[in-house]
Design a protein around this motif. Structure first.
Motif, PDB file in Angstrom:
ATOM      1  N   LYS A   1       0.840  -1.202   0.000  1.00  0.00           N
ATOM      2  CA  LYS A   1       0.000   0.000   0.000  1.00  0.00           C
ATOM      3  C   LYS A   1       0.873   1.250   0.000  1.00  0.00           C
ATOM      4  N   LEU A   2       1.946   1.217   0.768  1.00  0.00           N
ATOM      5  CA  LEU A   2       2.877   2.335   0.832  1.00  0.00           C
ATOM      6  C   LEU A   2       3.507   2.597  -0.527  1.00  0.00           C
ATOM      7  N   LYS A   3       3.912   1.525  -1.202  1.00  0.00           N
ATOM      8  CA  LYS A   3       4.515   1.671  -2.532  1.00  0.00           C
ATOM      9  C   LYS A   3       3.516   2.282  -3.512  1.00  0.00           C
ATOM     10  N   ALA A   4       2.262   1.834  -3.463  1.00  0.00           N
ATOM     11  CA  ALA A   4       1.227   2.373  -4.351  1.00  0.00           C
ATOM     12  C   ALA A   4       1.007   3.867  -4.081  1.00  0.00           C
ATOM     13  N   GLU A   5       1.002   4.240  -2.810  1.00  0.00           N
ATOM     14  CA  GLU A   5       0.805   5.646  -2.448  1.00  0.00           C
ATOM     15  C   GLU A   5       2.001   6.508  -2.854  1.00  0.00           C
ATOM     16  N   VAL A   6       3.201   5.949  -2.752  1.00  0.00           N
ATOM     17  CA  VAL A   6       4.405   6.670  -3.186  1.00  0.00           C
ATOM     18  C   VAL A   6       4.344   6.904  -4.697  1.00  0.00           C
ATOM     19  N   ASP A   7       3.929   5.888  -5.452  1.00  0.00           N
ATOM     20  CA  ASP A   7       3.791   6.027  -6.903  1.00  0.00           C
ATOM     21  C   ASP A   7       2.771   7.114  -7.244  1.00  0.00           C
ATOM     22  N   LYS A   8       1.674   7.118  -6.509  1.00  0.00           N
ATOM     23  CA  LYS A   8       0.630   8.126  -6.710  1.00  0.00           C
ATOM     24  C   LYS A   8       1.177   9.528  -6.435  1.00  0.00           C
ATOM     25  N   TYR A   9       1.946   9.647  -5.367  1.00  0.00           N
ATOM     26  CA  TYR A   9       2.552  10.927  -4.994  1.00  0.00           C
ATOM     27  C   TYR A   9       3.546  11.391  -6.064  1.00  0.00           C
ATOM     28  N   THR A  10       4.325  10.462  -6.590  1.00  0.00           N
ATOM     29  CA  THR A  10       5.293  10.784  -7.636  1.00  0.00           C
ATOM     30  C   THR A  10       4.589  11.313  -8.882  1.00  0.00           C
ATOM     31  N   LEU A  11       3.480  10.676  -9.258  1.00  0.00           N
ATOM     32  CA  LEU A  11       2.696  11.155 -10.394  1.00  0.00           C
ATOM     33  C   LEU A  11       2.172  12.565 -10.152  1.00  0.00           C
ATOM     34  N   MET A  12       1.709  12.808  -8.939  1.00  0.00           N
ATOM     35  CA  MET A  12       1.213  14.148  -8.593  1.00  0.00           C
ATOM     36  C   MET A  12       2.317  15.189  -8.757  1.00  0.00           C
ATOM     37  N   GLN A  13       3.510  14.855  -8.312  1.00  0.00           N
ATOM     38  CA  GLN A  13       4.629  15.788  -8.399  1.00  0.00           C
ATOM     39  C   GLN A  13       5.003  16.067  -9.860  1.00  0.00           C
ATOM     40  N   LYS A  14       4.906  15.046 -10.712  1.00  0.00           N
ATOM     41  CA  LYS A  14       5.177  15.246 -12.141  1.00  0.00           C
ATOM     42  C   LYS A  14       4.147  16.191 -12.746  1.00  0.00           C
ATOM     43  N   ASP A  15       2.872  16.018 -12.364  1.00  0.00           N
ATOM     44  CA  ASP A  15       1.817  16.898 -12.855  1.00  0.00           C
ATOM     45  C   ASP A  15       2.044  18.339 -12.402  1.00  0.00           C
ATOM     46  N   VAL A  16       2.462  18.505 -11.158  1.00  0.00           N
ATOM     47  CA  VAL A  16       2.752  19.845 -10.640  1.00  0.00           C
ATOM     48  C   VAL A  16       3.889  20.470 -11.443  1.00  0.00           C
ATOM     49  N   SER A  17       4.908  19.686 -11.710  1.00  0.00           N
ATOM     50  CA  SER A  17       6.057  20.171 -12.467  1.00  0.00           C
ATOM     51  C   SER A  17       5.650  20.605 -13.882  1.00  0.00           C
ATOM     52  N   LYS A  18       4.817  19.803 -14.546  1.00  0.00           N
ATOM     53  CA  LYS A  18       4.343  20.141 -15.892  1.00  0.00           C
ATOM     54  C   LYS A  18       3.536  21.431 -15.868  1.00  0.00           C
ATOM     55  N   SER A  19       2.665  21.559 -14.885  1.00  0.00           N
ATOM     56  CA  SER A  19       1.831  22.756 -14.783  1.00  0.00           C
ATOM     57  C   SER A  19       2.675  23.995 -14.501  1.00  0.00           C
ATOM     58  N   MET A  20       3.697  23.834 -13.685  1.00  0.00           N
ATOM     59  CA  MET A  20       4.572  24.976 -13.384  1.00  0.00           C
ATOM     60  C   MET A  20       5.342  25.425 -14.626  1.00  0.00           C
TER      61      MET A  20
END
Length: 126
Positions: free
Chosen positions: A8-27
């Motif tokens: 579950k932790l690994k899945a949540e980390v992957d989800k968080y990483t995707l969120m950070q990529k989206d933030v980076s693209k938007s910035m």
């Protein structure tokens, strides 16, 4: 139990990483808009300095086409409005993404603590 939490932790980390990529693209998209805004403000200032007797040309493909000064000013004004609207939209999007990212960080933190407790119990039993 520790393995389930770890998955579950690994899945949540992957989800968080995707969120950070989206933030980076938007910035980066927002930064491009800021650059366009600066360029268009410079063009607007230059057009404001011109007199109606001056000739304005617009680049369409490989050809320079004569354009009316008022029409050029109106086009640049509309472009500035659009860019400002897009910047505001990206700012709202980034705030929302940042909020979700903070929530995800809290979830990750609690899962890490849970995982560490579970590992401590396994080590204690061994």
């Amino acid at each position: 139990m520790a393995e389930a939490i770890q998955k579950k932790l690994k899945a949540e980390v992957d989800k968080y990483t995707l969120m950070q990529k989206d933030v980076s693209k938007s910035m980066s998209a927002r930064q491009k808009l800021e650059t366009q805004l600066t360029e268009n403000n410079i063009v607007k200032e230059e057009l404001d300095l011109m007199e109606s007797a001056n000739t304005v040309y617009k680049l369409i493909g490989p050809v320079l086409v004569k354009q009316d000064l008022d029409e050029a000013k109106a086009t640049v004004g509309k472009r500035l409005e659009y860019i400002n609207g897009e910047i505001q939209r990206y700012e709202a999007l980034l705030k929302d993404m940042e909020k979700k990212s903070d929530q995800q960080r809290e979830v990750l933190s609690s899962l890490q603590q849970e995982f560490q407790k579970a590992q401590g119990l396994v080590v204690g039993k061994a």
